[in-house]
Design an enzyme around this catalytic site. Structure first.
Site, PDB file in Angstrom:
ATOM      1  N   ASN A 193       0.415  -0.576   0.334  1.00 57.12           N
ATOM      2  CA  ASN A 193      -0.192  -0.180   0.273  1.00 57.12           C
ATOM      3  C   ASN A 193       0.538   1.587   0.162  1.00 57.12           C
ATOM      4  O   ASN A 193       1.858   1.010   0.171  1.00 57.12           O
ATOM      5  CB  ASN A 193      -0.161  -0.234   0.878  1.00 57.12           C
ATOM      6  CG  ASN A 193      -0.235   0.153   3.040  1.00 57.12           C
ATOM      7  OD1 ASN A 193       0.774  -0.048   2.467  1.00 57.12           O
ATOM      8  ND2 ASN A 193      -1.127  -1.379   3.642  1.00 57.12           N
ATOM      9  N   GLU A 196       3.418   1.742   3.026  1.00 49.04           N
ATOM     10  CA  GLU A 196       4.799   0.365   2.552  1.00 49.04           C
ATOM     11  C   GLU A 196       5.340   0.581   1.762  1.00 49.04           C
ATOM     12  O   GLU A 196       6.441   1.003   2.078  1.00 49.04           O
ATOM     13  CB  GLU A 196       3.991  -0.698   2.939  1.00 49.04           C
ATOM     14  CG  GLU A 196       2.914  -1.050   3.902  1.00 49.04           C
ATOM     15  CD  GLU A 196       2.571  -2.537   3.549  1.00 49.04           C
ATOM     16  OE1 GLU A 196       2.200  -3.646   4.038  1.00 49.04           O
ATOM     17  OE2 GLU A 196       2.049  -2.532   2.356  1.00 49.04           O
ATOM     18  N   ASP A 262      -5.696  -8.513   1.189  1.00 50.19           N
ATOM     19  CA  ASP A 262      -6.137  -9.689   1.144  1.00 50.19           C
ATOM     20  C   ASP A 262      -6.977 -10.125  -0.718  1.00 50.19           C
ATOM     21  O   ASP A 262      -6.641 -10.974  -0.955  1.00 50.19           O
ATOM     22  CB  ASP A 262      -6.550 -10.429   2.218  1.00 50.19           C
ATOM     23  CG  ASP A 262      -5.405 -10.282   3.104  1.00 50.19           C
ATOM     24  OD1 ASP A 262      -4.119 -10.043   3.457  1.00 50.19           O
ATOM     25  OD2 ASP A 262      -6.337 -10.504   4.397  1.00 50.19           O
TER      26      ASP A 262
END
Length: 475
Positions: A193, A196, A262
């Site tokens: 993301n 990150e 996920d």
């Protein structure tokens, strides 16, 4: 791309930190006399697969074949988790060598999370069990591997696992964690993301910085692609020798972002395994992310849900006038799009006889952002540029043909010698022109650059031009 591929041919191994998500819910109508906290009268409890387990369940929900490998304990939580996993149609290949299974317990009331309690210890001391036995035994039966890293220690030896998967020519997708992305070197694709990503490359204030630093990361980590998920700003896909692909967020209502990453990597892997291109797989993952954040807790998206959304958004080639605007109406559309974080691309031309070169050029232009505006010369300005025998097709026909292209979002006409004033009014993020122009020669470029935008010159497909087509017809 078909509306949605069949995922039943997808075969994917998911390796990573598995955990049990527990939800205790009930009503609350009073505050505890012991402390200033609400009292929840628990009347319902549910168990769901968390972490890597949620990725595997998402694949199964699409109709794909998923196998889950990771570490757990030999305890009650492991039994509950296995029951959830197998009920979803996922093959259980989790190693019970850890002292306890990771559990996250959430206390809910009126669909709001009041408290979360985590029961966990590091899995790092037992990571060798994953590499030496469970993963190797499962690789032959799959074509794609997902490493789902939640920094719980299961993937301590992830580089060895990557090398093992690469030696068998498996596609490797990784949802990374932490600042040390070098441990994922050699993977096919990473899906960090934005937070990150910036933790590794530094803060990025512009699209250009994201693209430049992301491209450097591709080279440093020897990746084939990098997909940066950016919350309300959608996604950015970077590939070697391909233009960046920016996709706006599809969520209409954000209820709970738990597990959205996920779902993204699950849909991406399932679509790739089913034979879709990376670009189309990313578009499907983007749609799925918009669906799952409207659900509570760790949730999944089905193929039917994806198909329904895609069907509702496929433009009809015969009903295209809803993309043709006056300048005034277009400016209103642009303002709303910018307010939602969308990146505006703009180009212009006569587009007298639409051909393959036009379609290729416009598709590449559209890949540079979220919305493509095509400004079209009116009939008088075409005649002034091309001669009294032109245009072949009148303005209304040219605009409607352009609006029927999936890569074109909005079409507008202009009557002046150049579209410079129109470009200045719209202030696109990227101004695109085809041919061998220098940026300073392009009408409107100065206004775009002064506004912090950029100018791109794209090459035309050789062998295709309106003039050549007309000459061939005349012969």
């Amino acid at each position: 791309m078909s509306l949605c591929p069949l995922f039943d041919t997808s075969s994917i191994l998911v390796v990573g930190d598995v955990m049990l998500d527990r939800f205790w819910s009930g009503g609350t109508d009073r505050v505890s006399p012991e402390a200033p906290v609400p009292v929840v009268r628990v009347n319902d409890n549910a168990c769901r697969a968390g972490g890597a387990g949620n990725v595997a369940v998402n694949i199964a929900a699409l109709g794909g074949q998923a196998t889950l490998s990771g570490l757990c304990g030999d305890d009650e939580a492991a039994g509950l988790l296995r029951k959830v996993i197998e009920a979803a149609g996922v093959t259980w290949a989790v190693c019970p060598s850890a002292p306890e299974t990771i559990v996250k317990l959430r206390v809910m009331s009126r669909n709001q999370q009041l408290l979360r309690m985590d029961f966990e210890s590091t899995m790092a001391p037992y990571a060798d069990d994953i590499f030496s036995g469970f993963v190797k035994a499962q690789l032959d039966a799959v074509d794609t591997v997902i490493f789902s890293d939640y920094a719980k220690g299961t993937l301590t030896q992830v580089q060895d696992l990557i090398e093992q998967a690469k030696s068998q020519n498996k596609r490797i997708l990784i949802d990374p964690k932490g600042k040390d992305l070098t441990r994922y070197r050699g993977a096919t694709l990473l899906t960090p993301n934005l937070a990150e990503f910036e933790a590794v490359v530094g803060r990025c204030d512009t699209e250009t910085e994201i693209i430049d630093r992301g491209t450097e990361l591709l080279d440093d980590l020897m990746l084939e692609a990098l997909l940066i998920t950016r919350s309300e700003r959608g996604m950015t896909l970077l590939q070697r020798e391909h233009p960046p692909l920016h996709l706006p967020a599809k969520a209409r209502e954000v209820f709970d972002v738990t597990g959205a990453g996920d779902t993204v990597i699950a849909v991406l892997a399932a679509a790739l395994s089913a034979g879709e291109s990376l670009e189309n797989s990313t578009r499907l993952a983007n749609v799925a992310a918009g669906l799952v954040v409207a659900k509570l807790g760790t949730a999944t998206v089905t193929r039917d849900e994806l198909t329904a959304v895609l069907s509702a958004n496929v433009p009809s080639p015969f009903i295209s006038k809803d993309r043709v605007f006056t300048e005034e109406d277009l400016l209103s559309k642009v303002a709303a799009a910018k307010a939602s974080g969308e990146k505006i691309i703009m180009t212009n031309g006569c587009f007298d006889i639409l051909h393959k070169g036009h379609v290729d050029y416009l598709s590449r232009a559209r890949a540079l952002g979220h919305r493509l505006i095509v400004a079209v010369n009116d009939d008088a300005s075409v005649a002034a540029l091309k001669g009294p025998a032109r245009p072949i097709n009148p303005l209304d026909a040219r605009m409607e043909m352009l609006a029927a292209l999936r890569c074109v979002d909005w079409v507008v006409s202009f009557s002046s010698d150049t579209p410079a004033d129109l470009i200045a009014a719209i202030a696109p993020d990227v101004l695109v022109k085809g041919g061998d122009y220098r940026p300073e020669e392009i009408a409107g470029a100065d206004a775009v650059l002064a506004n912090g935008g950029r100018v791109e010159v794209l090459s035309f497909v050789e062998g295709f031009s309106t003039t050549a087509l007309i000459e061939a017809l005349q012969r």
